[in-house]
Design a protein around this motif. Structure first.
Motif, short mmCIF file in Angstrom:
data_model
loop_
_atom_site.label_atom_id
_atom_site.label_comp_id
_atom_site.label_asym_id
_atom_site.label_seq_id
_atom_site.Cartn_x
_atom_site.Cartn_y
_atom_site.Cartn_z
N GLY A 153 -10.65 9.13 -6.94
CA GLY A 153 -10.36 9.17 -5.90
C GLY A 153 -9.15 9.59 -4.88
N GLN A 154 -8.90 9.71 -4.03
CA GLN A 154 -7.82 10.33 -3.59
C GLN A 154 -6.78 9.53 -3.02
N VAL A 155 -5.62 9.77 -3.44
CA VAL A 155 -4.41 9.20 -2.75
C VAL A 155 -3.58 9.16 -1.89
N ASP A 156 -3.62 8.62 -1.35
CA ASP A 156 -2.50 8.20 -0.18
C ASP A 156 -1.51 8.50 -0.71
N ILE A 157 -0.17 9.68 -0.55
CA ILE A 157 1.06 9.62 -0.67
C ILE A 157 1.56 8.85 0.31
N ASP A 158 1.43 8.05 1.37
CA ASP A 158 2.28 6.88 1.85
C ASP A 158 1.94 6.24 1.02
N GLU A 159 0.91 5.38 0.88
CA GLU A 159 0.09 4.53 0.41
C GLU A 159 0.82 3.92 -1.05
N GLY A 160 1.13 5.19 -2.02
CA GLY A 160 1.41 5.17 -3.19
C GLY A 160 0.37 4.53 -4.09
N SER A 161 0.43 3.70 -5.04
CA SER A 161 -0.91 3.46 -5.94
C SER A 161 -0.76 2.08 -5.37
N ILE A 162 -0.18 1.30 -4.69
CA ILE A 162 -0.44 -0.07 -5.15
C ILE A 162 -0.08 -0.71 -3.08
N GLY A 163 -0.51 0.37 -2.32
CA GLY A 163 -0.22 0.65 -0.50
C GLY A 163 0.51 0.18 -0.32
N GLN A 164 1.25 -0.52 0.45
CA GLN A 164 2.70 -0.88 1.61
C GLN A 164 3.23 -2.15 1.70
N HIS A 165 2.73 -3.03 0.64
CA HIS A 165 2.33 -4.59 0.99
C HIS A 165 1.31 -5.40 0.42
N PRO A 166 1.84 -6.78 0.06
CA PRO A 166 0.76 -7.55 -0.83
C PRO A 166 -0.94 -7.73 -0.64
N VAL A 167 -1.25 -7.76 -0.99
CA VAL A 167 -3.05 -7.98 -0.58
C VAL A 167 -2.97 -10.01 -1.51
N ILE A 168 -3.91 -10.57 -0.79
CA ILE A 168 -3.99 -12.03 -1.06
C ILE A 168 -5.61 -12.10 -1.63
N HIS A 169 -5.39 -12.96 -2.95
CA HIS A 169 -6.56 -13.56 -3.13
C HIS A 169 -7.36 -14.80 -2.58
N LYS A 170 -8.99 -15.19 -2.60
CA LYS A 170 -9.78 -15.08 -1.38
C LYS A 170 -9.68 -16.74 -2.03
N ALA A 171 -9.30 -16.65 -3.10
CA ALA A 171 -9.51 -18.60 -3.65
C ALA A 171 -8.00 -18.84 -3.40
N ASP A 172 -7.01 -18.51 -3.23
CA ASP A 172 -5.08 -19.03 -2.68
C ASP A 172 -5.60 -18.70 -0.84
N LEU A 173 -6.36 -18.18 -0.43
CA LEU A 173 -6.46 -18.73 1.46
C LEU A 173 -7.27 -19.87 0.97
N GLU A 174 -8.30 -19.56 0.37
CA GLU A 174 -8.76 -21.21 0.81
C GLU A 174 -8.35 -21.89 0.25
N PHE A 175 -7.31 -22.18 -0.42
CA PHE A 175 -5.88 -23.17 -0.76
C PHE A 175 -5.57 -23.67 0.62
N LEU A 176 -4.88 -21.68 0.69
CA LEU A 176 -3.76 -22.77 2.31
C LEU A 176 -5.05 -22.80 3.19
N GLY A 177 -5.85 -22.92 3.13
CA GLY A 177 -7.53 -23.65 4.54
C GLY A 177 -7.97 -22.17 5.49
N TYR A 178 -8.14 -21.42 4.59
CA TYR A 178 -8.30 -20.51 4.96
C TYR A 178 -9.65 -19.95 3.53
N PRO A 179 -10.80 -20.95 4.82
CA PRO A 179 -12.05 -19.95 3.79
C PRO A 179 -13.09 -18.70 4.18
N ASN A 180 -12.78 -18.42 5.33
CA ASN A 180 -13.19 -17.92 5.46
C ASN A 180 -11.91 -16.51 6.65
#
Length: 360
Positions: free
Chosen positions: A182-209
């Motif tokens: 794959g090609q890596v965007d040097i501005d994004e680095g290897s882990i992007g610019q900020h976190p992502v969130i797990h679908k199960a944790d979104l459901e816990f917070l009240g966001y099923p969709n």
């Protein structure tokens, strides 16, 4: 009136989350019995090296120091690296187990204490507070953490700035790629610019969709700043130090919130010397004329003295010091005020006297 709440482990204790003191013992015991022995070998290693009940800050500090020392024993080095990574992973899983417990004080706080426009600066990893704020209609995940987690972000009445990370944040390595080139965007680095969130944790917070920056699978690690004495607010990767700008942005927002606040309430946060960046941010804030309320148990008077020495003038330390008791008193005070207003209006109408003008 804009209030900034500065929260530490004492605020989450009523849910069952650990304080720093005693965290190691509870965590090591939990790791040892986790299904399929996933964390057992690291738990045994940590107990053998540090004992059954060490200070977690000492543990993390020594592990970090040894890893950075370029030790010649490669097996020992790899064992330490593995143990450190499993501390990340086990903290997330342990806290995801604990967050199923009722958070009664957070629920009352969300319903009747915190108001739109307020800011929470927290050093806790758990997401029980956000769940209750979401339920009360006072927080939205898409912008509520101080960075966008949705491609169509919605305003959040309350902002929660988690300066030490969160158990529901993931650093996704190469966008979840599991194989191939794959090609890596040097501005994004290897882990992007900020976190992502797990679908199960979104459901816990009240966001099923939810549509946004969701953990796509593949290699990742929880976005946590472990409780060592020399905290580094970035992650070392093969692309260099990543996420420094991300964490700096959160800290910048926190500093700005303190400067603009009308009141600060410090809840269960001890302002320990190991948190030197946080202590500097609070003690060196130019906004020292505002009211500060301290709800920090036996640490309250020490914190009050530190604030006075820093120039703060209007300081009140809660005599009981427990977050859940403070919330209950605030709720009762608010209800008494509301009942008094209603009573005054009723008496004015019954007596034929002019109705008082209620404050907006």
């Amino acid at each position: 009136m804009r209030t900034v709440y500065v929260m530490g482990a004492g605020a989450s204790k009523h849910v069952g989350y650990p304080l720093i003191s005693g965290m190691s013992k509870q965590l090591f015991e939990w790791m040892a019995v986790y299904p399929n022995d996933m964390f057992r070998s690291s738990a045994d290693f940590l107990v053998e090296r540090f004992g059954t009940d060490p200070n977690i800050e000492d543990v993390i500090t020594e592990i970090d120091s040894l890893i950075d020392s370029n030790m010649k024993d490669r097996l020992q080095h790899w064992t330490l690296v593995t143990a450190r990574q499993q501390l990340f992973d086990s903290l997330r899983e342990w806290f995801r187990e604990l967050h199923l417990r009722p958070a009664f004080a957070y629920a009352k706080f969300a319903d009747e204490v915190i108001q739109a426009g307020d800011v929470v600066i927290t050093f806790n990893y758990d997401n029980s507070l956000e769940r209750e704020l979401r339920r009360a209609g006072k927080w939205d995940v898409s912008l509520g953490y101080g960075f966008p987690l949705s491609t169509t972000p919605q305003p959040s009445p309350v902002t929660v700035l988690k300066l030490h990370g969160s158990t529901n944040w993931f650093a996704s390595i190469f966008g979840g790629a599991t194989s191939g080139m794959g090609q890596v965007d040097i501005d994004e680095g290897s882990i992007g610019q900020h976190p992502v969130i797990h679908k199960a944790d979104l459901e816990f917070l009240g966001y099923p969709n939810f549509s946004g920056y969701i953990y796509p699978g593949g290699a990742a690690f929880p976005s946590l700043i472990l409780p060592g004495r020399n905290k580094q607010f970035f992650y070392r990767t093969s692309f260099g130090n990543e996420w420094k700008l991300f964490f700096d942005s959160l800290w910048c927002q926190a500093g700005a919130a303190l400067k603009q606040a009308d009141k600060i309430v410090i809840c269960g946060y001890g302002m320990a010397p190991a948190d030197n960046r946080a202590c500097d941010m609070i003690l060196r804030s130019p906004n020292t004329k505002i009211k500060v309320e301290i709800v920090c148990g036996s640490q309250g008077q020490r914190i009050a003295n530190d604030l006075r020495n820093a120039g703060y003038e209007d300081i009140a330390a809660d005599p009981t010091g427990y977050f859940e008791d403070w919330v209950e008193r605030r709720v009762q005070e608010q209800r008494r005020k509301e009942n008094l207003k209603v009573d005054q209006v009723v008496r004015a109408l019954d007596g034929g006297t002019p109705v008082m003008k209620l404050p907006q």
